[in-house]
Design a protein around this motif. Sequence first.
Motif, short mmCIF file in Angstrom:
data_model
loop_
_atom_site.label_atom_id
_atom_site.label_comp_id
_atom_site.label_asym_id
_atom_site.label_seq_id
_atom_site.Cartn_x
_atom_site.Cartn_y
_atom_site.Cartn_z
N ALA A 72 0.95 -1.13 0.03
CA ALA A 72 0.11 0.01 -0.04
C ALA A 72 0.74 1.20 -0.05
N GLN A 73 2.02 1.08 0.48
CA GLN A 73 3.04 2.19 0.38
C GLN A 73 3.15 2.96 -0.89
N PHE A 74 3.11 2.16 -1.87
CA PHE A 74 3.51 2.44 -3.46
C PHE A 74 2.19 3.05 -4.09
N HIS A 75 1.43 4.03 -3.43
CA HIS A 75 0.21 4.59 -3.94
C HIS A 75 0.81 5.27 -5.02
N GLY A 76 0.01 5.27 -6.16
CA GLY A 76 -0.06 6.29 -7.47
C GLY A 76 0.97 5.34 -8.34
N GLY A 77 0.76 5.36 -9.51
CA GLY A 77 1.35 4.65 -10.70
C GLY A 77 1.85 3.21 -10.31
N PHE A 78 1.14 2.36 -9.40
CA PHE A 78 1.24 1.07 -9.04
C PHE A 78 0.04 0.34 -8.88
N GLU A 79 -0.12 -0.77 -9.68
CA GLU A 79 -1.16 -1.62 -9.58
C GLU A 79 -1.03 -3.19 -9.50
N ILE A 80 -1.91 -3.91 -9.00
CA ILE A 80 -1.72 -5.36 -9.26
C ILE A 80 -2.41 -5.92 -10.19
N TYR A 81 -1.74 -6.81 -10.97
CA TYR A 81 -2.14 -7.38 -12.14
C TYR A 81 -2.61 -8.75 -11.85
N LEU A 82 -3.77 -8.91 -11.26
CA LEU A 82 -4.32 -10.24 -10.85
C LEU A 82 -4.85 -11.20 -11.62
#
Length: 469
Positions: free
Chosen positions: A195-205
């Motif tokens: 959660a610390q990587f907020h912005g420009g980060f996502e999980i490709y699930l």
Amino acid sequence: MATHQRDYAFLESTVSICPHCLRRLDGKIIRRKNAIYVTRVCPEHGLQEGIMEENADYWQKRMLYTKPGTAVATQTERSKGCPFDCGLCPEHEQHTCIGLIEVTQACNLRCPVCYAAAGFGEPLPLETIKKMLAFYQESEDGQAEILQISGGEPTTHPDIIAIIEACREAKIPYVMLNTNGIRVAESEDFVKKLAQFHGGFEIYLQFDGFDESTYSHLRGRSMLDTKLKAIANLTKYNIPITLVATVERGINDKELGKMVEFALKQPLVRGINFQPVAFFGRLNGVDTSNRITLTGILDGIEKQTNGMLKVSDFIPLPCDVDRVAVTYLYRENEQFVPLMRQIDVKNYLPAIRNTFKFNPEEFVKDLAKSATGPADEKCCDYLGIMKQFKRMIPASYFLKSETEKHEYISANTFRVSVTSFVDAYNFDMKSMKKECVHIITPELKKMPFSSYNMIHRPNVAHTPAVPTA
Ligand code: SF4
Ligand code: SF4
């Protein structure tokens, strides 16, 4: 020989390969009824015919959307011919829209459809990964856009958090962590760290549907509870998600509409990507006669969403028209409406970058640029599109801070895409040369995803024959 009518229309010549010995062969692209096939004759293995698309009308119109590729640094020379010179070699026609680093070959699953045939292996050292990130940036002239951290299962890497930090240090604007979701479902502590990587980060699930028999078939075990728990944990910590479904005919192709509807209802799910199974890795050599294609999936989405999404709402992505179809939906009065119904995108191709990213601000800026650019690059109706566009994106958007803009777009747009890959059965060299998803290797090369999995991956079962011209 008596004359007779052929049962197909010849469309184009291409170069293909034999799926059995990988010999380069002259090929033909033909249309039979409403499907597109690639055919070639191998001196050793005879006539080879593979289906490329199930909706010939879509396929034939796709070129209306194509754009010149972006040239970038290359790492190899022309020598044996495509696809044996990866890469990138000077013949490649597109830059890297998505770079992909496989940080480990270890995995906590053994999916029967795994293109990487992953399972065991040592994690790549963090220092090697940092060099690969620097190489990716350098090769794209400091403008690298998207990186997928992949594997194997990347969350089994002991330094996974440090790897994401390294992506930040390397100034990669958008980072996707590809995962089967097991660690995300099982460890809330791990999700907290993400959660610390907020912005420009996502999980490709990885998410293949709702039927446990689908998971047993594609993944080798039941997984639905794990997937739902992973989505719940990510939602709790406000981490954006793209769902990615591998689609096999007769297994989960009946659940396409249900998956879209489910994804739209999840507050943190920003998009869903469907990928027809590709026949490399563990599926190499499996019967391909019943394969589903990109356009087969589009047809299925139209049938199963009761008109909410139609094939005509999708456009071929201009950077790779053969392999990616995409539509964006935007929120209007609590409903999602396809953007392509409002805008005829092919009229604005000069303003669309060779990228997977959709950023309305860059789009508007590029529109303005192209409205004053050279005549052959001008948008034909700049004011028209601005009017349509401003109706969808309120003027207040442009006054927001960068973070607020990002959040607005994330919350009010949704992406549905289909990405297919080239394998030895549907190989069309034209398409191969335009592929824009590239694996960054530890040897500091960029390998198009399909050719890497087809012939260059070190642990593939398919050993390439010595190519003959
Ligand atoms: S796929 Fe691209 S990089 Fe590889 S040999 Fe063909 S043109 Fe070159
Ligand atoms: S497809 Fe993904 S989760 Fe499945 S074995 Fe391969 S790397 Fe692991």
